[in-house]
Design a protein around this motif. Structure first.
Motif, PDB file in Angstrom:
ATOM      1  N   GLY A 151       0.831  -1.207   0.000  1.00  0.00           N
ATOM      2  CA  GLY A 151       0.000   0.000   0.000  1.00  0.00           C
ATOM      3  C   GLY A 151       0.859   1.249   0.000  1.00  0.00           C
ATOM      4  N   GLU A 152       0.537   2.175   0.892  1.00  0.00           N
ATOM      5  CA  GLU A 152       1.263   3.442   0.964  1.00  0.00           C
ATOM      6  C   GLU A 152       2.359   3.402   2.016  1.00  0.00           C
ATOM      7  N   ALA A 153       2.588   2.237   2.600  1.00  0.00           N
ATOM      8  CA  ALA A 153       3.571   2.147   3.688  1.00  0.00           C
ATOM      9  C   ALA A 153       4.982   2.339   3.154  1.00  0.00           C
ATOM     10  N   GLU A 154       5.870   2.756   4.053  1.00  0.00           N
ATOM     11  CA  GLU A 154       7.258   2.957   3.663  1.00  0.00           C
ATOM     12  C   GLU A 154       7.963   1.605   3.528  1.00  0.00           C
ATOM     13  N   HIS A 183       4.753  -1.037 -11.686  1.00  0.00           N
ATOM     14  CA  HIS A 183       4.181  -1.071 -10.333  1.00  0.00           C
ATOM     15  C   HIS A 183       4.813   0.082  -9.548  1.00  0.00           C
ATOM     16  N   GLY A 185       4.214   1.802  -6.931  1.00  0.00           N
ATOM     17  CA  GLY A 185       4.387   1.706  -5.483  1.00  0.00           C
ATOM     18  C   GLY A 185       5.604   0.867  -5.128  1.00  0.00           C
ATOM     19  N   TYR A 189       9.253   1.822  -3.475  1.00  0.00           N
ATOM     20  CA  TYR A 189       9.756   1.034  -2.325  1.00  0.00           C
ATOM     21  C   TYR A 189      11.209   0.615  -2.577  1.00  0.00           C
ATOM     22  N   ARG A 192      13.485   3.517  -2.265  1.00  0.00           N
ATOM     23  CA  ARG A 192      13.781   3.857  -0.863  1.00  0.00           C
ATOM     24  C   ARG A 192      14.893   2.971  -0.305  1.00  0.00           C
TER      25      ARG A 192
END
Lengths: 215, 215
Positions: A151-154, A183, A185, A189, A192
């Motif tokens: 989802g939007e989690a780090e 993808h 998102g 990720y 990051r």
């Protein structure tokens, strides 16, 4: 005791960071442990001295005094257990982080590595072109499930953990294919993960090995 | 706290013990923990309630109070860490046993599961027959390496551990293919695993589920 890992004398990827020693270098950097690297070529990897440490004749391996380990999951877990920084302290969070380590290597990586089968090991076979879309669709299916969970989690479960280190490393193998970009998102990720100072040091160190002048 | 796992309402293997809940049942039996089983069918596995526990929509899952885990490696490791009997007490032996858990799921299982791709997912494709020998040879290559390491030993590294539990479970998936029988040392290793009372109880329990009369 000094830690020694093995890596490809020259990685087939030319230093893109896709060889598996990068995961172990990354974990070592995250926990702040210095290490030595012994470079092995493809012939040495199949010789008895290396097979005694790695029964499947691959890299990386991990040696620390009398302890010899192989398999990136096992090595990263050992580092995460021995030094702080890669596993949550609470028992439930720790169990979930370890579950993500296994999910990375057992549920996500195999569908991704099928790209190696279709492209390289079977690249000259008459079915390669027709089989590729099936392999790609299995990858997208798995990535959609992972993206839905993230989802939007780090990170996958609270703070960055060895589970993220393994999952980002596995997903990175998709970079050359362009499939990851579909993808957003997950691409963010992975970015990051790559932005972490420990990853950047690990990447730079494997790049230096793989781009050094010929002996 | 009572442990609940999930399993197929009806396993596609009809009770041969190849579904992944058998590994978790086996580990639970080895550590002597009672558990409940919640059966899910293929439709339920893709519904939000199940996906909340298992992001990839598979079985088994593991629930214990507030803790929810998926991925057999993660669940077996959690049991091995929490209860005595599945990991050596010395740090080095423990690290090696965990390495074997990862080797089972990341290095041995993927080549074996490619049989599912060629036989089932791509069984109707024109290349299936021609591709099969390549897949089989990759399996034999990996099994030869594993057999060389095991040698005449009873288990992979000293006493039976979670590493053996995972490796035997992975190798068992080869049983229907007959490929395991071409490696007598590994076939005997798997037979030693199957002869353990804990495995026999786990096998019997999954068989009872899968051979029960229709509701």
């Amino acid at each position: 005791m000094r830690i020694t890992i093995t890596a490809f004398d020259r990685s087939p990827d030319g230093g893109k960071g896709l060889a598996r020693d990068t995961r172990v270098r990354w974990a070592l950097e995250e926990v702040g442990q210095p290490y030595d690297v012994r470079l092995v070529d493809f012939a040495e990897m199949k010789e008895p001295a290396h097979l005694a440490i790695h029964p499947f004749g691959q890299i990386p391996t991990y040696e620390e005094g009398d302890l010899a380990l192989f398999e990136t999951g096992g090595i990263v877990f050992h580092l995460a257990e021995r030094f702080p920084g890669l596993l949550p302290e609470d028992a439930a969070g720790r169990a979930r982080a370890i579950t993500w380590m296994f999910a990375a290597v057992n549920t996500v990586e195999p569908v991704i590595l099928d790209l190696v089968n279709v492209r390289i090991l079977e690249g000259d076979k008459p079915w390669a072109a027709e089989r590729m879309p099936l392999v790609v669709e299995r990858i997208h299916g798995r990535l959609r499930q992972l993206a839905a969970r993230l989802g939007e989690a780090e990170w996958l479960d609270g703070a960055f953990s060895a589970g993220d280190l393994m999952m980002v490393s596995v997903l990175l193998r998709l970079r050359p294919s362009g499939l990851l970009d579909q993808h957003p998102g997950l691409a963010a990720y992975v970015a990051r993960g790559e932005a972490r100072p420990a990853y950047r040091r690990a990447f730079a160190d494997q790049l230096a090995v793989n781009t050094r002048p010929a002996d």
